[in-house]
Design an enzyme around this catalytic site. Structure first.
Site, PDB file in Angstrom:
ATOM      1  N   GLY A  92      -2.484   8.586  -7.687  1.00 52.86           N
ATOM      2  CA  GLY A  92      -2.277   7.144  -7.853  1.00 52.86           C
ATOM      3  C   GLY A  92      -3.591   6.380  -7.903  1.00 52.86           C
ATOM      4  O   GLY A  92      -3.752   5.452  -8.696  1.00 52.86           O
ATOM      5  N   ALA A  93      -4.540   6.757  -7.050  1.00 52.88           N
ATOM      6  CA  ALA A  93      -5.814   6.046  -7.019  1.00 52.88           C
ATOM      7  C   ALA A  93      -6.587   6.278  -8.317  1.00 52.88           C
ATOM      8  O   ALA A  93      -7.225   5.372  -8.850  1.00 52.88           O
ATOM      9  CB  ALA A  93      -6.632   6.517  -5.815  1.00 52.88           C
ATOM     10  N   ILE A 115     -14.092   6.408  -3.655  1.00 55.39           N
ATOM     11  CA  ILE A 115     -13.214   5.316  -3.236  1.00 55.39           C
ATOM     12  C   ILE A 115     -12.734   5.516  -1.799  1.00 55.39           C
ATOM     13  O   ILE A 115     -12.152   4.616  -1.219  1.00 55.39           O
ATOM     14  CB  ILE A 115     -12.060   5.072  -4.213  1.00 55.39           C
ATOM     15  CG1 ILE A 115     -11.045   6.194  -4.169  1.00 55.39           C
ATOM     16  CG2 ILE A 115     -12.551   4.885  -5.636  1.00 55.39           C
ATOM     17  CD1 ILE A 115      -9.728   5.717  -4.766  1.00 55.39           C
ATOM     18  N   SER A 119      -2.503  19.770 -15.105  1.00 56.50           N
ATOM     19  CA  SER A 119      -1.386  19.099 -15.796  1.00 56.50           C
ATOM     20  C   SER A 119      -1.294  17.623 -15.389  1.00 56.50           C
ATOM     21  O   SER A 119      -0.920  16.766 -16.193  1.00 56.50           O
ATOM     22  CB  SER A 119      -0.060  19.813 -15.504  1.00 56.50           C
ATOM     23  OG  SER A 119       0.170  19.831 -14.112  1.00 56.50           O
ATOM     24  N   LYS A 132       3.741   1.480  -3.769  1.00 53.16           N
ATOM     25  CA  LYS A 132       3.258   0.724  -4.931  1.00 53.16           C
ATOM     26  C   LYS A 132       4.181   0.845  -6.144  1.00 53.16           C
ATOM     27  O   LYS A 132       4.355  -0.110  -6.895  1.00 53.16           O
ATOM     28  CB  LYS A 132       1.833   1.164  -5.302  1.00 53.16           C
ATOM     29  CG  LYS A 132       0.812   0.758  -4.236  1.00 53.16           C
ATOM     30  CD  LYS A 132      -0.600   1.099  -4.647  1.00 53.16           C
ATOM     31  CE  LYS A 132      -1.572   0.714  -3.532  1.00 53.16           C
ATOM     32  NZ  LYS A 132      -2.975   0.892  -3.906  1.00 53.16           N
ATOM     33  N   ASP A 151      -6.127  -3.304  -8.006  1.00 51.88           N
ATOM     34  CA  ASP A 151      -6.977  -2.152  -7.635  1.00 51.88           C
ATOM     35  C   ASP A 151      -8.046  -1.892  -8.697  1.00 51.88           C
ATOM     36  O   ASP A 151      -9.204  -1.628  -8.371  1.00 51.88           O
ATOM     37  CB  ASP A 151      -6.123  -0.884  -7.465  1.00 51.88           C
ATOM     38  CG  ASP A 151      -5.315  -0.910  -6.172  1.00 51.88           C
ATOM     39  OD1 ASP A 151      -5.759  -1.546  -5.209  1.00 51.88           O
ATOM     40  OD2 ASP A 151      -4.236  -0.286  -6.152  1.00 51.88           O
ATOM     41  N   THR A 162       0.833  -1.195   0.000  1.00 47.94           N
ATOM     42  CA  THR A 162       0.000   0.000   0.000  1.00 47.94           C
ATOM     43  C   THR A 162       0.871   1.250   0.000  1.00 47.94           C
ATOM     44  O   THR A 162       2.102   1.164  -0.071  1.00 47.94           O
ATOM     45  CB  THR A 162      -1.035  -0.055   1.157  1.00 47.94           C
ATOM     46  OG1 THR A 162      -1.958   1.017   0.980  1.00 47.94           O
ATOM     47  CG2 THR A 162      -0.380   0.048   2.527  1.00 47.94           C
TER      48      THR A 162
HETATM   49  P1  ATR Z   1      -3.453   9.059  -4.170  1.00 51.00           P
HETATM   50  O1  ATR Z   1      -2.280   8.236  -4.579  1.00 51.00           O
HETATM   51  O2  ATR Z   1      -4.124   8.569  -2.918  1.00 51.00           O
HETATM   52  O3  ATR Z   1      -4.432   9.288  -5.279  1.00 51.00           O
HETATM   53  P2  ATR Z   1      -2.187  11.651  -4.519  1.00 51.00           P
HETATM   54  O4  ATR Z   1      -1.337  11.162  -5.608  1.00 51.00           O
HETATM   55  O5  ATR Z   1      -1.573  12.521  -3.459  1.00 51.00           O
HETATM   56  O6  ATR Z   1      -2.835  10.457  -3.688  1.00 51.00           O
HETATM   57  O7  ATR Z   1      -3.475  12.382  -5.141  1.00 51.00           O
HETATM   58  C1  ATR Z   1      -4.401  13.028  -4.380  1.00 51.00           C
HETATM   59  C2  ATR Z   1      -5.487  13.610  -5.289  1.00 51.00           C
HETATM   60  O8  ATR Z   1      -6.378  14.395  -4.485  1.00 51.00           O
HETATM   61  C3  ATR Z   1      -4.966  14.540  -6.377  1.00 51.00           C
HETATM   62  O9  ATR Z   1      -5.812  14.471  -7.499  1.00 51.00           O
HETATM   63  C4  ATR Z   1      -5.075  15.896  -5.694  1.00 51.00           C
HETATM   64  O10 ATR Z   1      -5.140  17.001  -6.582  1.00 51.00           O
HETATM   65  P3  ATR Z   1      -3.763  17.686  -7.107  1.00 51.00           P
HETATM   66  O11 ATR Z   1      -3.207  16.771  -8.142  1.00 51.00           O
HETATM   67  O12 ATR Z   1      -4.190  19.005  -7.644  1.00 51.00           O
HETATM   68  O13 ATR Z   1      -2.882  17.797  -5.880  1.00 51.00           O
HETATM   69  C5  ATR Z   1      -6.393  15.737  -4.985  1.00 51.00           C
HETATM   70  N1  ATR Z   1      -6.548  16.693  -3.880  1.00 51.00           N
HETATM   71  C6  ATR Z   1      -5.995  16.596  -2.650  1.00 51.00           C
HETATM   72  N2  ATR Z   1      -6.367  17.640  -1.888  1.00 51.00           N
HETATM   73  C7  ATR Z   1      -7.175  18.436  -2.676  1.00 51.00           C
HETATM   74  C8  ATR Z   1      -7.881  19.662  -2.482  1.00 51.00           C
HETATM   75  N3  ATR Z   1      -7.837  20.315  -1.317  1.00 51.00           N
HETATM   76  N4  ATR Z   1      -8.615  20.165  -3.508  1.00 51.00           N
HETATM   77  C9  ATR Z   1      -8.671  19.515  -4.700  1.00 51.00           C
HETATM   78  N5  ATR Z   1      -8.019  18.344  -4.947  1.00 51.00           N
HETATM   79  C10 ATR Z   1      -7.290  17.811  -3.955  1.00 51.00           C
END
Ligand code: ATR
Length: 285
Positions: A139-140, A223, A163, A74, A110, A70
């Protein structure tokens, strides 16, 4: 001697993460081990990012038959493996490890866990016309976007940092990337909305989503499963939408790993779900 011990204790599998104390996977695999009356164990292993390379390199000689991986390991698990299944290769990340012919093998369950959960909890979810809107590009989201593309859906990826959404759709050569402002327009002809961001997770802000433009027959899924009912799921239920919470994905992604390590294909039952649900609720205080 080692063989004798194996016979007595059975195969040992693990979940490795950092942190890993919160993981419900030992509860899930422990339930199945007991249900099938199998000798074996499934253990939590906390490994810091600096040490994951060593842990993975030593795994073939560790006595473990495999395990789950986890956050945040990963990608490292994927990189360390000698062989990878097709989905892990596409995603560049692994959540399941096993040994074959002395080699470390990596897979990713996943995406199939996400699809199996929707198929089980919301039959017909992919039959309706219209697009799937995915919130997030981390990642999710990678697993979810690939899963939806594999079912032939038109996928819109909406992310604060556009982006990252663009990188994701470029990776798979499918779907389109948008920033958060495009969401109201995208929801108008969506059949499915999925949150993959950390928004709505216990201790985080709620996802700022107005469901009003979403057609009444659409499905809403999250999720995130702590809390079980995220603000998005609560709003969707209040609005009369059909909902799929995140716990089922966790349960379904565990099935292929258990089968590999312990030789029996388990089922996601209502009893298992109730057990894990009670644990999540207890943890929510
Ligand atoms: P994971 O692997 O669990 O998906 P991650 O790679 O840190 O974790 O991704 C988190 C996601 O939540 C991203 O899409 C992030 O948006 P950014 O790419 O702009 O960072 C999103 N996210 C987290 N906090 C956020 C917030 N306050 N508002 C909007 N999007 C958020």
């Amino acid at each position: 001697m080692a063989e004798l011990q194996f016979q007595r204790t059975g195969p040992r599998a693990f979940i490795v993460g950092w942190p890993v104390a919160h993981s419900r996977s030992p509860l899930i695999h422990g339930y199945w081990l007991k249900q099938f009356d199998l000798a074996g164990s499934y253990e939590r292993v906390a490994v810091a990012p600096a040490d994951i390379g060593t842990f993975l390199a030593e795994m073939p000689a560790s006595g473990f038959v495999g395990g789950n991986v986890t956050v945040p390991h990963k990608e490292a698990a994927f990189a360390a493996a000698s062989r990878r299944d097709a989905v892990a290769t596409l995603l560049g990340a692994a959540n399941t490890l096993w040994m074959e012919g002395g080699q470390l093998c990596a897979g990713n369950t996943d995406a199939i866990g996400f699809l199996a959960n929707l198929d089980a909890s919301a039959p017909g979810w992919d039959a309706a016309d219209g697009r799937a809107v995915v919130l997030g590009a981390g990642g999710a989201a990678r697993s979810v976007v690939w899963a939806l593309l594999s079912r032939g859906l038109d996928v819109a990826v909406v992310n604060r940092t556009v982006s990252r959404a663009e990188e994701l759709v470029a990776r798979f050569g499918g779907g389109r990337a948008y920033d958060w402002d495009a969401l109201p327009g995208l929801l108008g002809d969506a059949g499915l909305l999925v949150n993959t961001t950390s928004l709505g997770m216990h201790g985080h802000a709620a996802a700022p989503v107005d469901l009003a433009p979403l057609p009444g027959e659409a499905f809403v899924s999250d999720i995130v499963y702590v809390p079980l009912e995220t603000p998005l799921i609560a709003a969707a239920r209040a609005g009369g939408y059909r909902t799929v919470d995140g716990l089922g994905m966790l349960l379904h992604q565990a099935v292929p790993g258990f089968e590999r390590w312990f030789g029996v294909r388990p089922q996601v039952t209502a009893e298992l779900r109730a057990l894990v649900e009670a644990d999540v609720r207890a943890g929510q205080g």
